[in-house]
Scaffold this active site. Structure first.
Site: not given
Ligand code: BGC
Ligand code: NOJ
Length: 811
Positions: A483
């Site tokens: 993400d």
């Molecule tokens: C986090 C990710 C997460 C994303 C969406 C980011 O701040 O680092 O792990 O998937 O937010 O919520």
């Molecule tokens: C947490 C999110 O919930 C997931 O959807 C994502 O793939 C990982 N972070 C990596 O960014």
């Protein structure tokens, strides 16, 4: 260092000090009513949805940490204590917390009195039971006062913590008998209320937090407890709480149990009221009557235990390695249930007020859950698919209560559609229930757009196929699995969301990771087409997959590993050409799992590069070198300090991908080594470094570049649970559901002599013995079923209800 130990016979983790490095929690409930419960009885409850139907109030990031929950104050002379230490933090003579499957038992003792608080959510009911068992262990009569305490949340957890100008005036309660009813907003549009009741007459009650605590006090020293009597306050606005006072006299050796019920009730609109302004309490009273005696509570606890024994019997191993057995047989599957239920919504790190259910997260959670309760997996698939858009793209999240896509975040995460294929394929391989493909499922939650589920899969596949970039690789959109890799974002404004800023459809930035997914899940989709006799479609899909493989091995290959992406300017990401972030973990795991480069050596080379460049003693970091400055063209990933989260943290979720990949190329020793590095049971003895619960996975462990290398964060709600279970159960122990039956293909450390395994599959029980006297890492020399040799590695389907003996000889 440890703060407790495993008790495998009881399927519990036993915590022996309340001062764990962080709150160590458990999840109670697995259907509709959920409670989070820490080792000091902190936490909160909600019905289905932690944002829209919050029952008790919690203050995240509060000080002291974790200081709201379901508490009992015991007043013995001038000493006031809690069985779980918080919130008074009076030192205890004895303390123990046992987190088990859907229940927690906290025991404390002080000055000759012991108190045991059993907390659980019964199967099939919408309440939390808190049974308090007091015992006088001293030689003299004890005269005690017991006060219960819960703080109600005014339902919508966001409004509750922000809109004080309104909600300081809305709170309403009723107190009747030994029950306190929380009925805020019931007078208008709500048809639900909560209650907090006890099966004993009261010596007083309070429902106003201010009256109970006193002005400018915290729950560490309530004025009422200090003074020794409740005020029978009735809350009007402000903060409604539930407090019961019960005076208890215990002779030496005598014990007394008190059963408290925190219940949630819905009434039909025409049955809301018993009298004007008086709520209809019939269902609440019936619920209280179900838990009025110790025998009833014992029965409910027994049912809960039987429920879990049954669930966990679907897959269990005896390997001779107790840590492996306890993770596979107990905790990993338990965490899979929790992630399936919660997705990423409510934990001690996820506030329950932000993200609802993630599309990709829920699809992946299903991979680790589908064998437990296939019927719930089926329902979830249909819910998720209904949030897909007609063009095959998808809402990134949806709200569990309404099951509607979340407009705030929208769509544009281009890996999402392919995860739907992954989930449905896993469901079909587990159950053989192809009827799900005929189910009519909405697009965009619009019944007018409903089409069979198979059409959803087709559009998922075609979405990727029709959104390719200049190198023939899939366009990344807002981001893919990572993400934080926001290649179309270019955010320069502080606080702006990296996930929603910028065009969702950049025409240039591409993802090698999605390409790997396309190969893996494209093949699985083609297998489904075969099964349905869609030969032409299967052939077209396979041709597109071959072409994608070529793109991966062409512009996606960096020489010694798979590249990660191409950015919006067409420059490679995750390449030796880059200044920072030269190699990423995700495409190595996913592409090798998909079989890319296995024939010609690129797969092995890529995994070698992972070992050389990304491996650490605590696991494999996400990328190297870590980003030391903000890269506008990469987005959130470079916003984290080096070593944390996606910026070169050990992101536990994709460690199992590499472990799986190692089994694809036959490296059982290495696959298991990777498995162990992040596996809670194997790192229990570094709990002071790791800090989160030693019985479940965390999302992230600080990487080698971080000041706190080895420190975990974001425990419980992570795709790591499902993927690790897939890794250990299917790739390492090698029992793989296929469309045609169970395939056996272990890939284990060569030193392992073998193992036995019980797998319930499509109604039949397979008792499997794997013999590795040959001490190989992979390879099956012979398979017999009930003594008869079987050709190949796929077991013939045994009739439902039967048990078959399977003998596998490795070699
Ligand atoms: C986090 C990710 C997460 C994303 C969406 C980011 O701040 O680092 O792990 O998937 O937010 O919520
Ligand atoms: C947490 C999110 O919930 C997931 O959807 C994502 O793939 C990982 N972070 C990596 O960014």
């Amino acid at each position: 260092m440890q703060y407790g130990h495993f008790d495998d016979a009881n399927r519990e983790y036993v915590i022996t000090t309340p001062k764990t490095p962080l709150p160590w929690i458990n999840y109670l409930g697995s259907e509709a009513f959920f409670s989070l419960c820490s080792n000091t009885a902190g936490g909160y409850s909600f019905y289905r949805d932690a944002k829209l139907r919050r029952i008790t109030r919690y203050r995240y990031n509060d000080t002291p940490t974790d200081s709201n929950g379901r508490y009992f104050y015991i007043k013995d002379g001038e000493t006031v204590w809690n069985p779980g230490w918080q919130p008074t933090r009076t030192p205890l003579d004895f303390y123990e917390c046992r987190h088990g499957m859907g229940y927690t038992v906290i025991s404390g003792a002080k000055n000759g009195v012991s108190a045991r608080q059993q907390i659980f959510v019964p199967v099939g009911d919408s309440c939390e039971i808190d049974r308090l068992i007091l015992k006088n262990e001293s030689g003299a009569t004890k005269t005690l006062q017991v006060y219960s305490y819960v703080e109600f949340c005014l339902w919508n957890a966001v409004d509750d913590s922000t809109n004080f100008q309104r909600n300081f005036s809305t709170g309403e309660v009723e107190a009747e008998g030994s029950a306190i009813y929380h009925k805020t907003e019931y007078r208008e549009r709500r048809d639900h209320y909560a209650f907090w009741a006890v099966n004993a007459p009261l010596d007083g009650f309070d429902t106003s937090r201010d009256a109970f605590l006193g002005a400018y006090r915290s729950n560490a020293s309530p004025e009422v407890v200090e003074q020794g009597h409740c005020t029978n306050s009735v809350a009007h606005g402000w903060a409604p709480v539930g407090v019961h006072q019960i005076n208890v006299t215990l002779a030496p050796g005598e014990s007394r149990s008190l059963i408290f019920v925190l219940g949630y009730i819905e009434n039909p609109a025409q049955e809301k009221w018993a009298a004007p302004g008086v709520i209809n309490k019939a269902k609440a009273k019936a619920m209280m009557a179900r838990y009025a005696t110790d025998a009833q509570v014992d029965g409910a606890l027994e049912s809960l235990k039987a429920h879990w024994t049954n669930l966990l019997s679907t897959y269990s191993v005896k390997s001779g390695d107790e840590k492996l057995d306890r993770m596979v047989n107990i905790w990993n599957q338990y965490q899979c249930m929790v992630t399936f239920n919660m997705s990423r919504s409510a934990s001690y790190y996820e506030s329950g007020t932000g993200r609802g259910m993630g599309f990709r997260d829920s699809c992946q959670d299903l991979l680790g859950f589908v064998h437990l309760i296939p019927a719930r997996a089926r329902e979830r698939i249909l819910d998720i698919a209904a949030t897909q858009f007609p063009d095959g793209s998808a809402y990134h999240q949806y709200q569990p209560l309404t099951k509607k896509g979340n407009l705030d975040i929208g769509s544009g995460f281009n890996d999402d559609p392919l995860w739907l294929i992954a989930a449905v394929s896993a469901y079909l391989r587990e159950t053989g229930d192809f009827s799900i493909l005929d189910e009519q499922v909405d697009f965009d939650n619009d019944p007018a757009l409903a089409r069979p589920l198979m059409e959803h899969l087709r559009r998922s596949f075609n979405y990727t196929l029709t959104h390719l970039g200049p190198h023939g690789l899939p366009l990344i959109g807002r981001a893919d699995w990572n993400d934080c890799l926001n290649l179309n974002c270019f955010s320069e404004t502080p606080g702006e969301s990296f996930q929603t800023t910028g065009p969702s459809e950049g025409p240039v930035a591409e993802s090698v990771f999605i390409a790997g997914m396309f190969v893996k899940y494209g093949r699985e989709y083609a297998d489904i087409c075969d099964h349905l006799g869609l030969d032409d479609e299967a052939a077209q899909v396979r041709a597109a997959v071959v072409q994608m493989e070529q793109a991966i091995l062409g512009p996606g290959w960096d020489g010694a590993w798979f590249r990660r992406a191409y950015d919006a300017a067409g420059n490679p990401v995750g390449s030796s050409e880059c200044e920072e972030g030269q190699i990423y973990i995700e495409p190595q795991g996913m592409c090798v799992m998909a079989g890319v480069g296995v024939e010609d050596g690129q797969a092995v080379r890529a995994l070698q590069s992972v070992a050389e460049r990304l491996d650490t003693k605590y696991g494999i970091v996400l990328l190297q070198p870590a980003y030391t400055r903000y890269h506008l063209e990469l987005g959130e990933i470079s916003s984290y300090p080096p070593g944390y989260k996606e910026n070169a943290g050990i992101f536990c979720h994709n460690n199992p991908w590499v472990s799986c990949a190692e089994t694809v190329v036959g490296h059982g020793d290495r696959a298991f080594e990777i498995y162990k590095k992040t596996c809670p049971a194997y790192i229990e003895n570094i709990s002071e470094i790791h800090r989160t619960e030693p019985y479940v996975y965390s999302q992230m462990v600080a990487g080698i570049d971080a000041a706190t290398f080895g420190e975990a964060k974001n425990s419980w709600l992570t795709g790591t649970a499902a993927w690790t279970f897939v890794d250990v159960s299917q790739y390492i122990l090698g029992v793989q559901p296929t469309l045609d039956g169970l395939r056996i293909d272990p890939c284990i450390p060569h030193a392992m002599d073998g193992f036995t395994l019980r797998r319930v599959y499509r109604g039949a029980t397979y008792e499997i013995t794997v013999d590795n006297a040959a001490h190989v890492e992979k390879g099956v020399a012979a398979v017999t079923v009930n003594g008869q040799a079987v050709a190949g590695q796929v077991l013939p389907l045994a009739p439902a209800g039967t048990t078959v003996q399977v003998a596998v000889t490795m070699g």
